[in-house]
Design an enzyme around this catalytic site. Structure first.
Site, PDB file in Angstrom:
ATOM      1  CG  ASP A 199     -27.964  26.115   4.530  1.00 35.05           C
ATOM      2  OD1 ASP A 199     -28.958  25.441   4.840  1.00 35.05           O
ATOM      3  OD2 ASP A 199     -27.174  25.777   3.632  1.00 35.05           O
ATOM      4  CD  GLU A 220     -23.302  11.972  -7.358  1.00 32.72           C
ATOM      5  OE1 GLU A 220     -22.563  12.924  -7.667  1.00 32.72           O
ATOM      6  OE2 GLU A 220     -24.026  11.392  -8.176  1.00 32.72           O
TER       7      GLU A 220
END
Length: 704
Positions: free
Chosen positions: A242, A446
């Site tokens: 990642d 979020e």
């Protein structure tokens, strides 16, 4: 290994072995330069396709992943991934013709996100398929195979299930957090979807996670990347770190002190590629004797096999996907599928006194709320840009019966107050026959840590939520609208569970729409006016309070998700209403006993006993009624369509592996004894279905 794969491996080896060590290292990062003497063009490995081709101009934008999961429709999900791959191919070849090899223009896609949404506070939970490992696995396999295509030789695109493994927040700590799951939770919750996408889906790539796992960074974990992924599951693709994860190994995890040691640790333990530039330090690592060139060569060969499988070094006429026309991007056909998916993702949470669909006698509709007319809210994160978007207000205005007046007031922001807007909203509500309040969450509330996409300039996402209720300003406005006496329909746009306790008690109709994509407004309007009968199901539990949740940092599954939560949810996993009713009968099993490696066929008859056509999501749950086993868990499902008074016999296969149990030491056991299988439109406690008992027989199965 097939002949094609043998050939690709041989060609990749021949190419890579011609490179100098410096050239090899340069190719092991996402922004890989050209090597002209070897005929290798520049290539950036980073691309995104969570719910449409992202960050590369116009593309079809489907509902956010959590909305895709709410369809509980595996074939439709596969169709979505096929469309995404078609658009990806068309875009890529057009970019190549223009000489553009920059980021988000390639064919290696970092999707799907199949982490388990174990806690509603996680900001990136919207990117997942929810809290259940079985549902996530079925959707994950469908997405991977849809992306990669069905040609026996070439991949349409490379799929990359992420983030491997045991990763679901907290966002602010992901660069240094260490997770110590017990073996049972690891094998029964966190790994099944990854195993399925590798074994069944044949994913060509996997992305490692930011966090540590049992002390080791996930992108440098021998147990995860070699023992489990390659040795146990037979993975033959390449592993990508990642973005920034290799840097984190020394900078934040601090398991080693330098970039060279971090890079060597990762590659030695099976992480082939780096999103970032930390692998530049591999030059120093070679000089220091921390890694040998043969290990670097092995890693790069794995990655280049992926490029060969995409046909990047073969004549275009030899590769079946190179002629997909650019015109497929956000085409009318693809928009129609986006609309269908948006409709199937809608979950009807409440419909007291048949408030919905709206009566055709209504003449004055007040559309109010912060999410009613904001195109960005439709998109979620990791999104493309649609050629046009339909907001809920747009959809309602377009679908309202002739002669109906539709007025609009924002009322408030998602989380900020504007008294003037509130006063306007209250005034409209007093003169309306019904209020449609469109609220919920947004990417500022979020999202990923530091996320900026889909937000106004200068605003970034806070990442995880610290509370799970509706933002206070919206709750206040809802209550004031309720005091006017005008009936209210609440439409939610959000990516995770919201504790709408007051609304659940006082608002007669509630429709969950997630982040519904470019055609979201049309889908919502069709459901509100009865042109479509909603039938989506929740892929997550809606809790009543943050007090119902264990600490966010605790990765033990005890007390989490419908499988282990012993409290009373606001709305349970698998829940969803319809404008019609269904009856279940005649449950039968193809056998009364099942043993290891076996499969039974469970059949049940479903009848639409209501007055309108509709879909039903048939769900099969197993329960063992014994300590240490999930109180109930999903083992099968399918979505069907029934006309009024129509019946269908539905058959769903259930594998004996669904009765496996992992001990605390990692041993796999076939849990023998009596199991109850339940078939219905939701979990047994919240739906009327049928059930039968079966016997699981056999000896304990050794750990694989």
């Amino acid at each position: 290994m097939t002949n094609d794969m043998n050939q690709f491996n041989q060609r990749a080896r021949q190419l890579v072995e011609q490179m100098t060590v410096e050239e090899k290292i340069a190719q092991m990062m996402n922004d890989a330069p050209a090597i002209e003497r070897l005929g290798i063009p520049a290539y950036d490995w980073w691309n995104e396709s969570l719910h449409g081709v992202a960050r590369a101009g116009i593309a079809t934008v489907f509902p956010q992943a959590i909305g895709l999961a709410a369809t509980w429709n595996v074939p439709l999900h596969h169709r979505v991934a096929t469309i995404i791959a078609d658009e990806a191919r068309a875009k890529h070849h057009e970019f190549v013709r223009q000489g553009d090899t920059s980021m988000y223009k390639g064919l290696t896609f970092w999707a799907p996100n199949i982490n388990i949404f174990r806690d509603p506070r996680w900001g990136r939970g919207q990117e997942t398929y929810g809290e259940d490992p079985f549902l996530t696995a079925r959707l994950g396999v469908a997405f991977v195979t849809g992306l990669q295509g069905d040609d026996p030789t070439y991949l349409k695109v490379v799929a990359t299930p992420k983030h491997f493994a045991v990763h679901s927040g907290p966002e602010h700590a992901r660069a240094y957090f260490d997770v110590y799951p017990n073996e049972r939770d690891l094998r029964e919750t966190y790994l099944p979807a990854f195993e399925a996408t590798v074994r069944e889906g044949k994913a060509a790539s996997v992305m490692g996670a930011y966090n540590r796992f049992n002390g080791d960074p996930c992108c440098a974990s021998n147990r995860l990347l070699n023992e489990i992924l390659r040795d146990e599951w037979g993975f033959d693709g390449f592993v990508f770190a990642d973005c920034g994860a290799i840097l984190n190994i020394y900078k934040f995890h601090q398991v080693v002190p330098t970039a060279a040691e971090a890079s060597a640790l990762a590659v030695n333990n099976g992480c082939d590629m780096d999103c970032g530039d930390t692998y530049n330090a591999l030059s120093d690592a070679v000089t220091q004797g921390l890694i040998d060139e043969a290990t670097i060569t092995r890693a790069l060969i794995r990655a280049f096999v992926g490029r060969y499988r995409l046909g990047m070094f073969d004549p275009p006429e030899q590769v079946p996907y190179t002629q997909i026309p650019y015109s497929v991007n956000d085409s009318a056909e693809h928009r129609a599928v986006a609309l269908q998916v948006a409709k199937e993702s809608l979950v009807l949470l409440k419909n007291e006194n048949n408030q919905l669909p709206l009566s055709d006698t209504i003449r004055r509709i007040a559309v109010i709320g912060p999410n009613a007319h904001d195109p960005e809210i439709l998109l979620g994160n990791y999104n493309g840009i649609p050629s046009q978007s339909v907001t809920p207000l747009d959809g309602i205005r377009a679908k309202a019966p002739a002669g109906t007046q539709v007025t609009y007031a924002r009322g408030c922001g998602v989380f900020e107050l504007d008294n003037r807007d509130i006063e306007e909203a209250i005034a409209l509500a007093k003169t309306a026959d019904v209020v449609i309040f469109v609220g919920g969450l947004c990417q500022a509330i979020e999202g990923e840590e530091g996320q900026k996409e889909g937000l106004p300039e200068g605003l970034v996402s806070q990442g995880d939520r610290t509370r799970i209720d509706l933002p206070e300003i919206q709750e206040t406005l809802l209550q004031q609208l309720h005091e006017t006496g005008t009936p209210i329909v609440l439409v939610l746009l959000n990516g995770s569970a919201v504790a709408i306790n007051w609304a659940s008690e006082h608002v007669p109709a509630i429709l969950e729409a997630w982040y519904p994509g470019e055609e979201g407004g049309t889908a919502i309007a069709e459901a509100l006016f009865g042109a479509y009968n909603p039938a989506g199901r929740l892929p997550v539990t809606f809790y009543r309070s943050i007090e119902d949740l264990p600490p966010f940092e605790d990765y033990a599954m005890q007390g989490r998700t419908y499988r282990y939560f012993t409290g009373e949810p606001l709305y349970p996993f698998g829940y969803g209403l319809s404008y019609t009713q269904f009856e279940y009968s005649d449950i039968l099993s193809s056998k009364n006993q099942i043993s290891d490696g076996d499969t039974l066929a469970l059949s049940v008859t479903v009848r639409n006993v209501g007055a309108v056509a509709g879909d039903e999501v048939v769900q099969i749950y197993a329960s063992a009624n014994r300590e240490g086993y999930p109180q109930i868990h999903l083992v099968g499902f399918t979505r069907i369509h029934l006309l009024p008074n129509e019946s269908k016999k539905v058959t769903i296969e259930v594998s004996a592996s669904q009765f496996d149990r992992i001990t605390d030491t990692g041993e796999r056991l076939l849990e023998t004894g009596t199991f109850t299988l339940y078939a219905g439109g939701g979990q047994p406690k919240w739906s009327k279905g049928v059930q039968l008992d079966i016997q699981v027989v056999g000896e304990p199965v050794p750990a694989s």
